[in-house]
Design a protein around this motif. Structure first.
Motif, PDB file in Angstrom:
ATOM      1  N   GLN A 156      53.387  31.705  51.579  1.00 35.57           N
ATOM      2  CA  GLN A 156      52.596  30.583  52.092  1.00 35.57           C
ATOM      3  C   GLN A 156      52.135  30.866  53.517  1.00 35.57           C
ATOM      4  OE1 GLN A 156      54.968  27.029  51.691  1.00 35.57           O
ATOM      5  NE2 GLN A 156      54.421  26.788  49.538  1.00 35.57           N
ATOM      6  N   PRO A 157      51.061  30.255  53.939  1.00 34.40           N
ATOM      7  CA  PRO A 157      50.632  30.402  55.341  1.00 34.40           C
ATOM      8  C   PRO A 157      51.775  30.048  56.286  1.00 34.40           C
ATOM      9  CG  PRO A 157      48.916  29.336  54.070  1.00 34.40           C
ATOM     10  CD  PRO A 157      50.115  29.436  53.161  1.00 34.40           C
ATOM     11  N   GLY A 158      51.914  30.868  57.315  1.00 30.69           N
ATOM     12  CA  GLY A 158      53.005  30.695  58.260  1.00 30.69           C
ATOM     13  C   GLY A 158      54.265  31.433  57.886  1.00 30.69           C
ATOM     14  N   GLY A 159      54.292  31.986  56.699  1.00 32.59           N
ATOM     15  CA  GLY A 159      55.472  32.708  56.232  1.00 32.59           C
ATOM     16  C   GLY A 159      55.527  34.136  56.727  1.00 32.59           C
ATOM     17  N   SER A 160      56.538  34.835  56.247  1.00 29.05           N
ATOM     18  CA  SER A 160      56.779  36.211  56.687  1.00 29.05           C
ATOM     19  C   SER A 160      57.006  37.141  55.500  1.00 29.05           C
ATOM     20  CB  SER A 160      58.013  36.275  57.593  1.00 29.05           C
ATOM     21  OG  SER A 160      57.847  35.498  58.757  1.00 29.05           O
ATOM     22  N   LEU A 161      56.662  38.381  55.713  1.00 29.12           N
ATOM     23  CA  LEU A 161      56.943  39.448  54.748  1.00 29.12           C
ATOM     24  C   LEU A 161      57.234  40.715  55.535  1.00 29.12           C
ATOM     25  CD1 LEU A 161      54.226  39.227  51.912  1.00 29.12           C
ATOM     26  CD2 LEU A 161      56.691  38.890  51.642  1.00 29.12           C
ATOM     27  N   THR A 162      58.039  41.574  54.935  1.00 25.92           N
ATOM     28  CA  THR A 162      58.264  42.896  55.516  1.00 25.92           C
ATOM     29  C   THR A 162      57.883  43.954  54.503  1.00 25.92           C
ATOM     30  OG1 THR A 162      60.084  42.092  56.897  1.00 25.92           O
ATOM     31  CG2 THR A 162      59.931  44.462  56.546  1.00 25.92           C
ATOM     32  N   LEU A 163      56.958  44.809  54.891  1.00 24.01           N
ATOM     33  CA  LEU A 163      56.556  45.935  54.056  1.00 24.01           C
ATOM     34  C   LEU A 163      57.340  47.172  54.474  1.00 24.01           C
ATOM     35  CD1 LEU A 163      52.661  45.504  54.032  1.00 24.01           C
ATOM     36  CD2 LEU A 163      54.389  44.400  52.604  1.00 24.01           C
ATOM     37  N   SER A 164      57.639  47.999  53.505  1.00 24.67           N
ATOM     38  CA  SER A 164      58.338  49.253  53.763  1.00 24.67           C
ATOM     39  C   SER A 164      57.505  50.416  53.255  1.00 24.67           C
ATOM     40  CB  SER A 164      59.698  49.277  53.058  1.00 24.67           C
ATOM     41  OG  SER A 164      60.521  48.221  53.482  1.00 24.67           O
ATOM     42  N   CYS A 165      57.604  51.526  53.951  1.00 25.21           N
ATOM     43  CA  CYS A 165      56.933  52.751  53.527  1.00 25.21           C
ATOM     44  C   CYS A 165      57.940  53.881  53.669  1.00 25.21           C
ATOM     45  CB  CYS A 165      55.698  53.014  54.370  1.00 25.21           C
ATOM     46  SG  CYS A 165      54.830  54.542  53.938  1.00 25.21           S
ATOM     47  N   ALA A 166      58.435  54.365  52.547  1.00 22.78           N
ATOM     48  CA  ALA A 166      59.429  55.431  52.542  1.00 22.78           C
ATOM     49  C   ALA A 166      58.739  56.775  52.359  1.00 22.78           C
ATOM     50  CB  ALA A 166      60.440  55.199  51.432  1.00 22.78           C
ATOM     51  N   ALA A 167      59.054  57.699  53.247  1.00 19.83           N
ATOM     52  CA  ALA A 167      58.467  59.040  53.188  1.00 19.83           C
ATOM     53  C   ALA A 167      59.436  60.012  52.516  1.00 19.83           C
ATOM     54  CB  ALA A 167      58.137  59.524  54.598  1.00 19.83           C
ATOM     55  N   SER A 168      58.865  61.034  51.899  1.00 24.54           N
ATOM     56  CA  SER A 168      59.686  62.001  51.162  1.00 24.54           C
ATOM     57  C   SER A 168      60.261  63.091  52.060  1.00 24.54           C
ATOM     58  CB  SER A 168      58.841  62.650  50.060  1.00 24.54           C
ATOM     59  OG  SER A 168      57.736  63.335  50.620  1.00 24.54           O
ATOM     60  N   GLU A 169      59.888  63.060  53.347  1.00 22.78           N
ATOM     61  CA  GLU A 169      60.439  64.028  54.280  1.00 22.78           C
ATOM     62  C   GLU A 169      60.686  63.349  55.609  1.00 22.78           C
ATOM     63  OE1 GLU A 169      56.759  66.505  54.064  1.00 22.78           O
ATOM     64  OE2 GLU A 169      56.939  66.477  56.253  1.00 22.78           O
ATOM     65  N   SER A 170      61.309  64.074  56.499  1.00 22.93           N
ATOM     66  CA  SER A 170      61.637  63.502  57.795  1.00 22.93           C
ATOM     67  C   SER A 170      60.376  63.035  58.517  1.00 22.93           C
ATOM     68  CB  SER A 170      62.351  64.537  58.657  1.00 22.93           C
ATOM     69  OG  SER A 170      62.499  64.054  59.987  1.00 22.93           O
ATOM     70  N   ILE A 171      60.411  61.804  58.984  1.00 24.05           N
ATOM     71  CA  ILE A 171      59.239  61.280  59.691  1.00 24.05           C
ATOM     72  C   ILE A 171      59.125  61.875  61.091  1.00 24.05           C
ATOM     73  CG2 ILE A 171      59.020  59.199  58.325  1.00 24.05           C
ATOM     74  CD1 ILE A 171      60.463  57.650  60.473  1.00 24.05           C
ATOM     75  N   PHE A 172      60.150  62.608  61.544  1.00 25.73           N
ATOM     76  CA  PHE A 172      60.034  63.330  62.812  1.00 25.73           C
ATOM     77  C   PHE A 172      58.926  64.377  62.727  1.00 25.73           C
ATOM     78  CE2 PHE A 172      63.028  61.681  65.596  1.00 25.73           C
ATOM     79  CZ  PHE A 172      64.259  61.478  64.990  1.00 25.73           C
ATOM     80  N   SER A 173      58.708  64.895  61.507  1.00 23.94           N
ATOM     81  CA  SER A 173      57.714  65.945  61.332  1.00 23.94           C
ATOM     82  C   SER A 173      56.307  65.386  61.130  1.00 23.94           C
ATOM     83  CB  SER A 173      58.089  66.825  60.135  1.00 23.94           C
ATOM     84  OG  SER A 173      57.987  66.086  58.930  1.00 23.94           O
ATOM     85  N   ILE A 174      56.182  64.078  61.079  1.00 22.72           N
ATOM     86  CA  ILE A 174      54.904  63.418  60.826  1.00 22.72           C
ATOM     87  C   ILE A 174      54.350  62.916  62.152  1.00 22.72           C
ATOM     88  CG2 ILE A 174      53.771  61.510  59.654  1.00 22.72           C
ATOM     89  CD1 ILE A 174      55.951  61.761  57.481  1.00 22.72           C
ATOM     90  N   ASP A 175      53.122  63.262  62.454  1.00 22.79           N
ATOM     91  CA  ASP A 175      52.542  62.908  63.753  1.00 22.79           C
ATOM     92  C   ASP A 175      52.394  61.399  63.929  1.00 22.79           C
ATOM     93  OD1 ASP A 175      50.363  65.716  63.290  1.00 22.79           O
ATOM     94  OD2 ASP A 175      52.246  65.638  64.411  1.00 22.79           O
ATOM     95  N   ALA A 176      51.955  60.724  62.880  1.00 27.88           N
ATOM     96  CA  ALA A 176      51.751  59.281  62.985  1.00 27.88           C
ATOM     97  C   ALA A 176      51.857  58.654  61.600  1.00 27.88           C
ATOM     98  CB  ALA A 176      50.391  58.968  63.594  1.00 27.88           C
TER      99      ALA A 176
END
Length: 114
Positions: free
Chosen positions: A12-32
């Protein structure tokens, strides 16, 4: 890198959600890591990004309401969305940029409606 996005839904308007994005490798190696969205009949737009040095940016329409964060141990980037508005309704996509290569995850639908 492969990306798996999740967390969309109907809120509903005013509500909240959290999206997740799981990567298959270390995100340290990903620039952005980025979150885009595409509303019906509109172009895909960049909503926010976070770099591997922690630099981040938001579009004006979500500033103060959305927060991007990363969990390096879980190789996951999150998009916390608060005070959602009907105009936030869109398919949300995560993407990763590593050098010259940009990879996309599948979209997750966010619908804000009463």
């Amino acid at each position: 890198v492969q990306l798996q996005a999740s967390g969309g839904g109907l809120v509903q308007p005013g509500g909240s959600l959290t999206l997740s994005c799981a990567a298959s490798e270390s995100i340290f190696s990903i620039d952005a890591m980025m979150w885009y969205r595409q509303a019906p009949g509109k172009r895909r737009e960049l909503v926010t990004y976070i770099t591997n040095t922690g630099r981040l940016q938001y579009i004006d329409s979500v500033k103060g309401r959305f927060t991007i964060s990363r969990d390096n141990a879980r190789n996951t980037v999150y998009l916390q969305m608060n005070s959602l508005k009907p105009e936030d309704t869109a398919v949300y996509y995560c993407s990763a940029r590593k050098g010259l290569l940009t990879t996309w995850g599948q979209g997750t639908q966010v619908t804000v409606s009463s």
